[in-house]
Design an enzyme around this catalytic site. Structure first.
Site, PDB file in Angstrom:
ATOM      1  N   ILE A  69      46.812  22.133 -26.333  1.00 39.88           N
ATOM      2  CA  ILE A  69      45.692  22.398 -27.134  1.00 39.88           C
ATOM      3  C   ILE A  69      46.022  23.329 -28.268  1.00 39.88           C
ATOM      4  CG2 ILE A  69      43.495  23.463 -27.280  1.00 39.88           C
ATOM      5  CD1 ILE A  69      42.865  22.255 -24.844  1.00 39.88           C
ATOM      6  N   GLY A 126      47.417  20.283 -22.257  1.00 36.69           N
ATOM      7  CA  GLY A 126      46.568  18.996 -22.607  1.00 36.69           C
ATOM      8  C   GLY A 126      47.334  17.841 -22.583  1.00 36.69           C
ATOM      9  N   ASP A 129      47.277  16.529 -19.156  1.00 37.19           N
ATOM     10  CA  ASP A 129      45.768  16.029 -19.013  1.00 37.19           C
ATOM     11  C   ASP A 129      45.871  14.674 -19.512  1.00 37.19           C
ATOM     12  OD1 ASP A 129      44.463  18.213 -18.099  1.00 37.19           O
ATOM     13  OD2 ASP A 129      44.545  19.247 -20.040  1.00 37.19           O
ATOM     14  N   GLU A 149      48.249  25.816 -18.531  1.00 40.21           N
ATOM     15  CA  GLU A 149      47.167  26.537 -18.784  1.00 40.21           C
ATOM     16  C   GLU A 149      46.787  28.188 -18.227  1.00 40.21           C
ATOM     17  OE1 GLU A 149      46.000  22.573 -19.863  1.00 40.21           O
ATOM     18  OE2 GLU A 149      47.296  23.669 -18.327  1.00 40.21           O
ATOM     19  N   ASP A 157      41.111  22.262 -17.571  1.00 45.16           N
ATOM     20  CA  ASP A 157      39.749  21.591 -17.226  1.00 45.16           C
ATOM     21  C   ASP A 157      39.663  20.276 -17.903  1.00 45.16           C
ATOM     22  OD1 ASP A 157      39.900  22.569 -20.022  1.00 45.16           O
ATOM     23  OD2 ASP A 157      38.029  23.925 -19.806  1.00 45.16           O
TER      24      ASP A 157
END
Length: 276
Positions: A69, A126, A129, A149, A157
């Site tokens: 991110i 991310g 993810d 993270e 998340d």
């Protein structure tokens, strides 16, 4: 075709049912901006609805697949929430923003078409993810992964903590998430995160392209059914999963695709299936 600033859709061969969706911020290591979370699900939805698309390859422009991110976007996100003096309302606003970001990644699973991740360079935070939500994953020898993270003081998340355990095992996922350590493409293969490691990006593009072409030549209904049953069965008992696939096939089995597959086998030719 709609234009995007953070992603790009390419059909490498005009006669191919394989389309590539690129993360397209190469100067930023394909870091995920706020705009990405708005554009990415739209691009996935566009490909899902396009009858010419049978398989989607997900790749990254430049030297890296995804560096995580964008920290500037993350700072902007938290700053917007902290403007309010009401902690409850701030929390509710942040919850809504996180849900939007989660839905952008979950769009990969909800897409009816198979999504294949091709990872080179960094796949951080991310990026993990994203690949965890893909149906099949490949990488290059130089690929580096990290569930990063905790190193930036947040709990992952966007799906890694939920999806990785089913892919690499609970203990492995816990260790990777708590340590945030970097692991290689070869270790990703040994963990089961990727199916194959290629020597370089060019080899991966050629190899995965051939695999995707093979998948794209199969019955679209069979591909959709296989993906949907596999994804849904993760949250079902064995008995429930068997009941689900039986119900699915009771509605889909007697299709023109089945007739074509049988005829092609008897006539010793390649089957030709209608687009969805």
């Amino acid at each position: 075709m709609e234009k995007y600033s953070s992603v790009e859709i390419i059909q490498e061969n005009p006669n191919s049912p394989v389309f590539t969706l690129y993360l397209n911020r190469p100067l930023h290591g394909n870091a995920l901006s706020i705009q990405f979370f708005q554009e990415f699900p739209k691009a996935i939805s566009h490909l899902d609805r396009n009858p010419n698309v049978a398989v989607i390859i997900l790749s990254g422009r430049g030297n890296h697949f995804c560096s995580g991110i964008d920290l500037k976007s993350l700072s902007s996100l938290t700053a917007d929430v902290q403007v309010s003096s009401d902690r409850g309302r701030s929390g509710e606003k942040l919850l809504g923003q996180i849900k939007v970001m989660q839905e952008a990644i979950t769009a990969i699973e909800r897409c009816r078409k198979p999504v294949i991740a091709c990872v080179h360079g960094a796949c951080i935070g991310g990026g993990v993810d994203i690949v965890s939500a893909c149906d099949v994953r490949y990488c290059t020898e130089d690929a580096l992964f990290s569930v990063k993270e905790v190193d930036v003081a947040i709990t992952a998340d966007l799906g890694s903590l939920q999806r990785l355990p089913a892919i690499v095992g609970y203990g492995n996922a816990m260790e990777l998430a708590l340590t945030a350590r970097t692991f290689s493409g070869s270790e990703a293969k040994s963990l089961g995160l990727v199916s194959k490691v290629f020597a370089c990006k060019a080899d991966m593009e050629a190899g995965v392209g051939a695999i995707a072409q093979g998948i794209g030549a199969k019955s679209p209904l069979a591909l959709i059914g296989t993906k949907r049953v596999m994804v849904n069965s993760r949250d079902l008992t064995l008995s429930q999963g068997l009941d689900y696939v039986a119900t699915w096939n009771s509605g889909m089995l007697f299709s023109n695709d089945l007739q074509e597959a049988v005829s092609a086998a008897l006539q010793k030719r390649k089957p030709s299936f209608s687009k969805l």
